[in-house]
Design a protein around this motif. Structure first.
Motif, mmCIF file in Angstrom:
data_model
loop_
_atom_site.group_PDB
_atom_site.id
_atom_site.type_symbol
_atom_site.label_atom_id
_atom_site.label_comp_id
_atom_site.label_asym_id
_atom_site.label_seq_id
_atom_site.Cartn_x
_atom_site.Cartn_y
_atom_site.Cartn_z
ATOM 1 N N VAL A 196 18.790 -25.429 -22.348
ATOM 2 C CA VAL A 196 19.850 -26.366 -21.980
ATOM 3 C C VAL A 196 21.198 -25.686 -22.216
ATOM 4 C CG1 VAL A 196 18.491 -28.436 -22.494
ATOM 5 C CG2 VAL A 196 19.831 -27.351 -24.301
ATOM 6 N N GLY A 197 22.267 -26.356 -21.799
ATOM 7 C CA GLY A 197 23.602 -25.819 -22.032
ATOM 8 C C GLY A 197 24.116 -25.005 -20.867
ATOM 9 N N GLU A 198 25.284 -24.393 -21.077
ATOM 10 C CA GLU A 198 25.944 -23.654 -20.003
ATOM 11 C C GLU A 198 25.144 -22.430 -19.568
ATOM 12 O OE1 GLU A 198 29.874 -22.680 -21.166
ATOM 13 O OE2 GLU A 198 30.558 -24.757 -21.341
ATOM 14 N N GLY A 199 24.354 -21.868 -20.467
ATOM 15 C CA GLY A 199 23.585 -20.669 -20.121
ATOM 16 C C GLY A 199 22.311 -20.945 -19.350
ATOM 17 N N TYR A 200 22.001 -22.222 -19.129
ATOM 18 C CA TYR A 200 20.773 -22.555 -18.404
ATOM 19 C C TYR A 200 21.076 -22.686 -16.918
ATOM 20 C CZ TYR A 200 16.863 -25.294 -16.629
ATOM 21 O OH TYR A 200 15.795 -25.744 -15.883
ATOM 22 N N HIS A 201 20.384 -21.859 -16.101
ATOM 23 C CA HIS A 201 20.598 -21.871 -14.655
ATOM 24 C C HIS A 201 19.309 -22.117 -13.881
ATOM 25 C CE1 HIS A 201 24.516 -20.233 -15.640
ATOM 26 N NE2 HIS A 201 23.943 -19.209 -16.250
ATOM 27 N N GLY A 202 18.259 -22.463 -14.589
ATOM 28 C CA GLY A 202 16.993 -22.665 -13.904
ATOM 29 C C GLY A 202 16.390 -21.342 -13.447
ATOM 30 N N CYS A 203 15.593 -21.387 -12.391
ATOM 31 C CA CYS A 203 14.947 -20.191 -11.840
ATOM 32 C C CYS A 203 15.366 -20.001 -10.380
ATOM 33 C CB CYS A 203 13.418 -20.321 -11.906
ATOM 34 S SG CYS A 203 12.753 -20.468 -13.574
ATOM 35 N N LEU A 204 15.220 -18.769 -9.930
ATOM 36 C CA LEU A 204 15.462 -18.480 -8.509
ATOM 37 C C LEU A 204 14.159 -18.006 -7.884
ATOM 38 C CD1 LEU A 204 17.661 -18.303 -6.290
ATOM 39 C CD2 LEU A 204 17.754 -15.838 -6.775
ATOM 40 N N THR A 205 13.839 -18.620 -6.763
ATOM 41 C CA THR A 205 12.668 -18.199 -5.989
ATOM 42 C C THR A 205 13.132 -17.317 -4.840
ATOM 43 O OG1 THR A 205 11.500 -20.248 -6.496
ATOM 44 C CG2 THR A 205 10.708 -18.985 -4.605
ATOM 45 N N VAL A 206 12.513 -16.140 -4.709
ATOM 46 C CA VAL A 206 12.839 -15.203 -3.628
ATOM 47 C C VAL A 206 11.607 -15.059 -2.745
ATOM 48 C CG1 VAL A 206 13.666 -12.910 -3.034
ATOM 49 C CG2 VAL A 206 14.400 -13.981 -5.190
ATOM 50 N N ARG A 207 11.720 -15.470 -1.495
ATOM 51 C CA ARG A 207 10.619 -15.362 -0.539
ATOM 52 C C ARG A 207 10.959 -14.314 0.514
ATOM 53 N NH1 ARG A 207 10.726 -20.795 -1.841
ATOM 54 N NH2 ARG A 207 8.702 -21.689 -2.429
ATOM 55 N N VAL A 208 9.946 -13.579 0.958
ATOM 56 C CA VAL A 208 10.113 -12.573 2.008
ATOM 57 C C VAL A 208 9.390 -13.065 3.257
ATOM 58 C CG1 VAL A 208 9.744 -10.180 2.692
ATOM 59 C CG2 VAL A 208 10.242 -10.734 0.285
ATOM 60 N N LEU A 209 10.110 -13.127 4.372
ATOM 61 C CA LEU A 209 9.502 -13.535 5.639
ATOM 62 C C LEU A 209 8.727 -12.375 6.258
ATOM 63 C CD1 LEU A 209 12.503 -15.520 7.203
ATOM 64 C CD2 LEU A 209 10.659 -16.376 5.726
ATOM 65 N N GLN A 210 7.728 -12.731 7.057
ATOM 66 C CA GLN A 210 6.903 -11.730 7.772
ATOM 67 C C GLN A 210 6.413 -10.640 6.797
ATOM 68 O OE1 GLN A 210 9.017 -10.231 11.222
ATOM 69 N NE2 GLN A 210 9.596 -12.284 11.918
ATOM 70 N N CYS A 211 5.683 -11.103 5.791
ATOM 71 C CA CYS A 211 5.387 -10.238 4.652
ATOM 72 C C CYS A 211 3.906 -9.993 4.419
ATOM 73 C CB CYS A 211 5.984 -10.855 3.389
ATOM 74 S SG CYS A 211 5.308 -12.514 3.041
ATOM 75 N N THR A 212 3.029 -10.390 5.350
ATOM 76 C CA THR A 212 1.588 -10.232 5.109
ATOM 77 C C THR A 212 1.226 -8.778 4.843
ATOM 78 O OG1 THR A 212 1.108 -12.138 6.517
ATOM 79 C CG2 THR A 212 -0.709 -10.622 6.035
ATOM 80 N N GLU A 213 1.721 -7.892 5.694
ATOM 81 C CA GLU A 213 1.423 -6.468 5.533
ATOM 82 C C GLU A 213 1.998 -5.944 4.216
ATOM 83 O OE1 GLU A 213 -0.068 -2.681 6.429
ATOM 84 O OE2 GLU A 213 -0.497 -4.649 7.298
ATOM 85 N N LEU A 214 3.212 -6.380 3.883
ATOM 86 C CA LEU A 214 3.839 -5.941 2.639
ATOM 87 C C LEU A 214 3.019 -6.399 1.436
ATOM 88 C CD1 LEU A 214 6.110 -4.701 0.970
ATOM 89 C CD2 LEU A 214 7.392 -6.847 1.228
ATOM 90 N N TYR A 215 2.530 -7.647 1.470
ATOM 91 C CA TYR A 215 1.742 -8.124 0.339
ATOM 92 C C TYR A 215 0.497 -7.267 0.149
ATOM 93 C CZ TYR A 215 -1.200 -10.710 -2.747
ATOM 94 O OH TYR A 215 -2.008 -11.028 -3.811
ATOM 95 N N ARG A 216 -0.195 -6.938 1.225
ATOM 96 C CA ARG A 216 -1.416 -6.139 1.111
ATOM 97 C C ARG A 216 -1.123 -4.764 0.529
ATOM 98 N NH1 ARG A 216 -3.680 -7.870 7.130
ATOM 99 N NH2 ARG A 216 -4.231 -10.030 6.548
ATOM 100 N N ARG A 217 0.011 -4.204 0.906
ATOM 101 C CA ARG A 217 0.395 -2.903 0.355
ATOM 102 C C ARG A 217 0.688 -3.004 -1.137
ATOM 103 N NH1 ARG A 217 5.252 -1.208 3.906
ATOM 104 N NH2 ARG A 217 5.195 0.732 2.684
#
Length: 285
Positions: A248-269
């Motif tokens: 809690v407090g000013e230092g709390y910013h939650g989380c950030l989710t980063v998604r990559v589009l068109q990433c099936t091949e990248l995930y397998r690698r």
């Protein structure tokens, strides 16, 4: 009635007593009375003055009376023996004698906390300095990462914190969620090394609904270098008032989710790279 004084006989006792009493009441000291009445022993003079208090000016003042009262006042204010000794410059035995009839002071929770903080402050400062020095030295040991070093770090980072496909739930998507801004920055640097372009990235904030949602959105948008309006719809976690949260407090910013589009091949690698690291570690062992 005639009084007898076997211990201090004097032939003129009855005649001298009224004169001695009158002199005493006039404010004379024992020596002055003796000078007026003639030679008298201490015992005889005491008998002559029986029942007559000495004048105030003959009483020896107690130099410690004021200090004693100060000590008692400090004790009533909740001060400890050591604190009174330090402030008044007297012995601890004297303080104990002066205030022993007073109840032992009780400290409020706030006062006890302040005392503990003051007691441990020097140790915490020394510890913090040691921690800072260790971190600074370790930071210098890393230096600038090569592309291969960043590549390997990123694979391990993703496999520890990123989304993974399961045999019972095949989801070959590259999704990374974290609350550590440094980890987000390293992850984005890794994606750029792999050739992922900015248009392929989607960002979404996840945070408790009781937090400052707007401030968190601005924080993450500034960190990754995008406009707040380009963020996805923020995911709000319902607040449970029974849960005592530390984030809690000013230092709390939650989380950030980063998604990559068109990433099936990248995930397998990524999955293949990780298994390659595991095999490489087994051979090195």
């Amino acid at each position: 009635m005639t009084r007898t004084h076997p211990h201090h006989p004097h032939p003129d006792y009855e005649a001298l007593r009224p004169h001695a009493v009158a002199l005493r009441r006039a404010g004379l000291s024992r020596r002055q009375i003796r000078d007026r009445l003639g030679p008298l022993g201490d015992g005889a003079l005491t008998d002559l003055l029986e029942g007559e208090p000495p004048p105030e000016w003959t009483k020896r003042p107690n130099a410690k009376d004021d200090v004693r009262e100060q000590a008692r006042a400090l004790r009533r204010a909740g001060r400890t023996y050591d604190e009174i000794v330090a402030e008044l410059g007297v012995s601890k035995s004297s303080v104990s004698l002066w205030v022993r009839d007073l109840p032992k002071p009780t400290k409020s929770p706030e006062a006890m906390h302040q005392m503990r903080e003051a007691r441990w402050a020097p140790y915490r400062e020394a510890r913090d300095r040691q921690i800072a020095e260790t971190k600074a030295a370790a930071k210098k040991e890393i230096g600038t990462l090569t592309d291969r070093e960043l590549f390997l770090v990123g694979v391990g980072l993703y496999w520890a914190e990123g989304g993974k496909s399961k045999p019972y739930d095949r989801r070959e998507k590259v999704v990374f969620v974290n609350s550590d801004p440094g980890m987000i920055q390293v992850y984005l640097a890794w994606l750029r090394l792999l050739g992922v372009e900015d248009w392929q990235l989607r960002f979404t904030v996840m945070i408790h609904e009781s937090a400052d949602v707007a401030a968190a959105e601005r924080y993450w948008a500034d960190l990754v270098g995008v406009e707040v309006t380009t963020l996805g719809k923020t995911t709000l976690k319902k607040h449970n008032p029974k849960t005592v949260r530390k984030n809690v407090g000013e230092g709390y910013h939650g989380c950030l989710t980063v998604r990559v589009l068109q990433c099936t091949e990248l995930y397998r690698r990524i999955e293949g790279w990780w298994y390659g690291i595991v095999l490489g570690a087994e051979r090195a062992a």
